[in-house]
Design an enzyme around this catalytic site. Structure first.
Site: not given
Length: 619
Positions: A2, A27, A74, A100-101, A492, A496, A499, A515, A614
């Site tokens: 947050c 955030r 968040w 935040n937490g 990566e 992306k 996301e 495989h 983020k």
């Protein structure tokens, strides 16, 4: 995850808080709210949704006052609703708190307070913390009489000693209109030092338009902030002498400029970001890198016989590239670990092992915990971070700053290529102390200095990549395949795409396709191959043929001028030729652009993808 912002001074607080929340929205963007204080009365405004929804509410119901706190959420405990949005009030309605937490023992505290007559409005752990602080404050005032600011600070101390978990908090009390109190444990919080005004924030980007002088709080520290002063103490009331630091970027650096999205801006900033990462760190005379911030002597570096990279998400992929580079150039056994797993494992780590944490924000909770576990066991622990003054940067034995500048887009781009650049420098440095020859070291460093110009050539293909993206935007699944140094880039590229476009994507070593993953190949599932003309080029071409034989569409990332690859792939995204060890710095760029344009075609919010934030500061 947050975002918190607080302001106290002589100016109207509402717009300062709102602008700070806009800058912190990366955030968390499930809900937002603020609370100002005027004439000993709160003006509380909060709303589920984005900051723009809160702004609309404030146009209808302005919040006056020159002191206030704000929050963008968040969600952890309770869904994103108006009621669960911060700030939260205590039982008296005269204490307001943003947090935040995660308070891990909130349920038992809530039961205790409920038995004492408290009534809760939300499902959040934050409201429980607000009630707990208010409960202690009311008890102290009852015992001692007239309310005093010191009593509120004492109540905060008592409450925080009861909680288990992480927190960055800011709070107001209607009895004390000239005061904001903040505290942190595990979640970032800093003080912005202004002239006749001061700030609290989770991130300097929220306040850099007003001041570039900041104090980063440490865990178990409490700050009392007025318009003209601030005081930092520990949870046990010991005095702390704070260090004021100067922020190295400006408010303009956090703006989008001519770009429609932060992500695209940051993709296009990669030539400069790579240059910033190596600037002043190359010695052509000695054919090596210079990294003074490691705080290790040459003999200590030569004594290292194993390296472990710990990180999360995109930073983990940088660590995976680092494994290839370090083993090839320095001949040092190297491995990577998910920080979230490393912190709980009891992995045997030999005496001369160097642990390297990688984190853009320097606040990633799992990576920070891994750092602390490593240091607790007595291992030399270094870091690669982007944020000067961040918690990880302060707690490690040394490290390397990336100097990439602020990255606002939730999906990391320029910080990844900056991390890769630092990996090259580290590997050359360690290699030159061992078996890497001067000509080979010089060759790598000269070519590294050419990388920014080569990235520019890739960026010039943006429109072409956008056209290709349109043809695949309706796919429901992608495979990303590569070998050796480019295998982490396949991971990566898949990350992306996941996301920001919400398309299922998987990355694999190309030879592993046989495989299992080849069962997914069919005409509606594109395969993205990273296939530059390197030592394993022919092997990767053979893997492409295996996909084509099963009628799978192929998008390839290949070397400029490669006509053979163009015959075998449906589309080719071209990158300039470079040394094999430097290919990841180039091959990742077209994959970033491909993901960006596919997400746009699907109508996704590329800067604020769903469910993500983020900086991950909660477990």
């Amino acid at each position: 995850m947050c975002g918190i912002v607080g302001f106290i001074g002589r100016k109207p607080a509402q717009n300062i808080l709102l602008e700070g929340l806009r800058r912190l929205e990366y955030r968390g963007y499930d809900s937002a709210g603020l609370c100002t204080l005027t004439d000993h009365q709160f003006q509380l405004r909060k709303k589920a949704g984005r900051i723009q929804d809160l702004a609309a509410l404030l146009r209808q119901q302005p919040a006056t006052g020159t002191c206030g706190i704000g929050h963008t959420r968040w969600a952890t405990h309770g869904p994103p609703t108006d009621v669960n949005a911060h700030p939260h009030l205590d039982q008296s309605g005269r204490l307001a708190l943003v947090h935040n937490g995660v308070i891990e023992n909130y349920h038992s505290i809530r039961e205790h307070l409920t038995a004492a007559g408290h009534q809760f409005q939300s499902q959040t752990d934050t409201e429980v913390l607000a009630h707990l602080i208010g409960h202690h404050y009311d008890l102290i005032v009852q015992q001692r009489g007239k309310p005093e600011p010191a009593y509120l600070v004492e109540a905060v101390r008592r409450a925080l000693k009861e909680v288990i978990g992480t927190y960055g908090i800011a709070l107001l009390h209607a009895d004390h209109p000239g005061l904001i109190i903040g505290a942190r444990r595990g979640s970032p919080l800093l003080i912005g030092v202004g002239r006749h005004e001061n700030f609290l924030a989770s991130d300097v980007s929220a306040i850099v338009a007003h001041t570039r002088r900041v104090v980063y709080l440490n865990d178990f520290e409490i700050v009392t902030v007025t318009g003209d002063d601030f005081q930092v103490t520990t949870l046990d009331a010991a005095s702390v002498t704070p260090e004021i630091r100067e922020v190295e970027f400006t408010a303009e650096d956090t703006e989008r400029g001519r770009f429609p999205h932060y992500m695209l801006k940051e993709i296009f900033e990669q030539p400069q970001a790579v240059q910033n990462a190596y600037r002043g760190r190359i010695s052509h005379d000695e054919c090596t890198a210079k990294l003074g911030g490691l705080n290790l002597t040459p003999s200590e570096l030569r004594a290292v016989d194993r390296i472990v990279f710990v990180s999360c998400g995109t930073a983990l992929h940088a660590g995976m590239v680092g494994e290839y580079l370090m083993e090839e150039l320095a001949r040092i056994p190297t491995e990577w670990e998910y920080a979230s797993e490393f912190r709980y494992r009891n992995a045997p780590i030999e005496k001369n092992t160097l642990v390297f944490a990688i984190s853009q924000s320097g606040e990633t909770i799992d990576t920070l915990a891994a750092v602390r576990e490593s240091r607790r066991k007595g291992h030399k622990t270094l870091a690669i971070v982007n944020v000067v003054g961040s918690t990880i940067a302060r707690e490690v034995d040394g490290g390397v700053y990336m100097h990439a500048g602020p990255e606002i887009g939730v999906a990391a781009t320029k910080t990844f290529t900056s991390q890769l650049t630092v990996m090259v420098l580290l590997s050359v440095l360690m290699g030159r102390m061992r078996h890497l020859s001067a000509p080979r070291g010089a060759e790598i460093l000269r070519e590294l200095e050419r990388i920014p110009g080569k990235i520019e050539r890739i960026l010039a293909q943006n429109d072409t990549i956008a056209t290709i993206a349109k043809q695949y935007a309706e796919a429901n699944s992608f495979l990303f395949l590569a070998r050796q140094h480019n295998y982490p880039i396949a991971l990566e590229g898949a990350l992306k795409l996941k996301e920001i476009s919400y398309i299922h994507a998987e990355g694999y070593p190309a030879a592993e396709m046989k495989h299992g993953p080849i069962a997914l190949v069919e005409p509606r599932t594109p395969s993205v191959f990273i296939c530059p003309q390197n030592s394993i080029y022919e092997k990767t071409l053979a893997n492409i043929e295996e996909v084509r034989a099963r009628k799978g569409p192929v998008i390839a990332v290949g070397t400029e001028g490669d006509t053979e690859l163009a015959k075998r792939a449906d589309h080719v995204l071209y990158v300039p030729s470079t040394l094999e060890v430097l290919e990841p710095l180039l091959t990742v760029v077209p994959l970033q652009l491909l993901a960006y344009h596919i997400a746009l075609c699907r109508g996704c919010d590329v800067d604020k993808p769903r469910n993500l934030a983020k900086s991950v500061t909660v477990e």
